[in-house]
Motif scaffolding. Structure first.
Motif, short mmCIF file in Angstrom:
data_model
loop_
_atom_site.label_atom_id
_atom_site.label_comp_id
_atom_site.label_asym_id
_atom_site.label_seq_id
_atom_site.Cartn_x
_atom_site.Cartn_y
_atom_site.Cartn_z
N VAL A 237 0.92 -1.21 -0.01
CA VAL A 237 0.06 0.13 -0.13
C VAL A 237 0.81 1.37 -0.14
N HIS A 238 1.96 1.21 0.87
CA HIS A 238 2.53 2.36 0.90
C HIS A 238 3.61 2.73 -0.05
N GLU A 239 4.11 1.42 -0.56
CA GLU A 239 5.47 1.62 -1.42
C GLU A 239 4.89 0.66 -2.59
N GLY A 240 4.08 1.28 -3.34
CA GLY A 240 3.22 0.40 -4.42
C GLY A 240 4.42 -0.10 -5.50
N ALA A 241 5.54 0.61 -5.59
CA ALA A 241 6.57 0.12 -6.71
C ALA A 241 7.36 -1.44 -6.07
N SER A 242 7.21 -1.67 -4.77
CA SER A 242 7.76 -2.63 -4.49
C SER A 242 7.35 -4.22 -5.17
N ILE A 243 8.35 -4.40 -6.02
CA ILE A 243 7.95 -5.94 -6.72
C ILE A 243 7.84 -6.93 -5.61
N GLU A 244 8.68 -6.88 -4.41
CA GLU A 244 8.83 -7.86 -3.47
C GLU A 244 7.27 -7.95 -2.99
N ALA A 245 6.82 -6.69 -2.57
CA ALA A 245 5.68 -6.79 -1.80
C ALA A 245 4.48 -7.20 -2.71
N ARG A 246 4.62 -6.64 -4.06
CA ARG A 246 3.33 -6.93 -4.93
C ARG A 246 3.36 -8.38 -5.35
N SER A 247 4.71 -9.05 -5.17
CA SER A 247 4.65 -10.58 -5.46
C SER A 247 4.06 -11.28 -4.53
N HIS A 248 4.55 -11.18 -3.10
CA HIS A 248 3.84 -11.74 -2.27
C HIS A 248 2.32 -11.55 -1.96
N MET A 249 1.92 -10.33 -2.20
CA MET A 249 0.58 -10.04 -2.31
C MET A 249 -0.40 -10.82 -3.23
N LEU A 250 0.43 -11.01 -4.33
CA LEU A 250 -0.23 -11.95 -5.75
C LEU A 250 -0.45 -13.20 -5.03
#
Ligand SMILES: [Fe+2]
Length: 386
Positions: A237-250
């Protein structure tokens, strides 16, 4: 660790940043030469849809885009999609987008070769056996939000405008044959959509965890899904460009939908009538009602929540420790406290209560529910009474 893999349960998943490039290969491996890409109008205006269609064309596939899908899709979206599919001589569907687009696309793929109407395939008794399986089109699913998990689901939620209910259309083969899980496609999501969809993933894992049925495999997936949400949703949410965070959320999103074969519960039963009547955002509505439902179910789930809090590594390993974490997470990512703040008011409680009771998710709630229980629970959510 490279966040990339080829997985084979619950279906074939090609996971990793940049893997949208494999879309033409995925289509071909299912025998498609003329895929219909089904998405929503908002996404259709973005470069990622044009790029996906161009990838297909470059690879020699004849790809057309159908984007007449509204949020909380209705039967007419499906009917028009079927007409577009038949008119274009298509031989498969690319389901591309968030929950609404994926659900509409899966329903279109189901319906292209059926003689019966859509509502004959509602998830009741053995109605799915009415489906002519030979008439179903193959589907490649490409999620662009992390929450619904519809890419690994065997059903579509379609709103019936005649009685303003969300109906579940189900067939085991509605599970897309191939999923392309590319976290780069979710990077452009605004923070509030990331928050709301991420909370849908959490609600799937949480309701599956709490449902009273025996399904340890689903519980294992649900627990790890919640651990990923806890660790990565705030960053997404706070660092939307983080591929790491986006990967784990997907991944957490796909895990939620895999886990909820075990059942959902009152969060979804309360949420569906709000979406069907007032078009509230599904994930946001679940997020708002989440703590009220937890408190309502407290007696039935207290022991389970202690076990979960321990797995999540919460400071206080108890029901209250988990509840506090949910409240803190909601504050941190900007979820409103009450249903009133998203347009559901006291006059809706009595009308929505019977719809919530009739919702298929009710069967998975750990505490048996009555219509009056739902009315009171709606009022708690509207008034902010925990
Ligand atoms: Fe959901």
């Amino acid at each position: 660790m490279e966040l990339r893999g080829n997985w084979n349960y619950p279906t074939a998943i090609r996971f990793g940043a940049g893997r949208i490039a494999e879309l033409p290969d995925a289509c071909r491996s299912l025998g498609m030469g003329r895929p219909l890409l089904v998405t929503d109008p908002g996404l259709a205006a973005l470069p990622m849809v044009a790029r996906a269609a161009a990838l297909c064309s470059k690879a020699g596939l004849h790809c057309a885009v159908f984007a007449d899908v509204q949020p909380n899709p209705v039967e007419e979206n499906v009917t028009r999609g079927v007409a577009a599919y038949l008119a274009g001589g298509h031989d498969g569907v690319i389901a591309f987008g968030g929950g609404s687009a994926l659900d509409a696309a899966k329903a279109i793929a189901l319906m292209v070769g059926q003689k019966r109407p859509l509502w004959d395939f509602e998830d009741r008794e053995d109605w799915f056996t009415r489906v002519d399986v030979a008439g179903m089109a193959p589907v490649v699913a490409v999620p662009t939000t992390a929450g619904t998990g519809s890419e690994v689901g065997r059903a579509s939620v379609i709103t019936d405008v005649k009685d303003h209910t969300k109906k579940i259309i189900f067939h085991p083969r509605m599970l897309p044959a191939i999923v392309i899980g590319d976290p780069e496609l979710t990077v452009g999501l605004p923070a509030h959509v990331t928050a709301a969809t991420g909370m849908d993933a959490l609600s799937h894992c949480l309701e599956a965890w709490c449902s009273p049925f025996y399904h340890p495999m689903a519980e294992g997936i649900a627990a790890e899904g919640m651990r990923l949400v806890r660790q990565w949703l705030p960053t997404a949410v706070h660092e939307g460009a983080s591929i790491e965070a986006r990967s784990h959320m997907l991944v957490a999103s796909s895990m939620g939908a895999t886990a909820f074969q075990k059942g959902l519960g009152a969060m979804h039963s309360l949420s569906h009538p709000c979406g069907a009547n007032l078009n509230t955002h599904h994930g946001l509505t679940n997020a708002v009602v989440m703590p009220y439902v937890l408190v309502w179910n407290r007696r039935a789930i207290e022991g389970k929540m202690t076990r979960l809090a321990a797995y999540l590594g919460l400071a206080r390993q108890s029901f209250d420790g988990f509840l506090d974490w949910v409240l803190e997470l909601r504050r941190d990512i900007g979820i409103p406290d009450t249903l009133a703040e998203i347009g559901v008011h006291e006059q809706h409680a009595a009308a929505f209560a019977p719809q919530a009771l009739a919702d298929p998710s009710t069967g998975g709630n750990p505490q048996p529910m009555t219509e009056d229980d739902y009315r009171i629970l709606y009022l708690n959510c509207i008034r902010g009474k925990l």
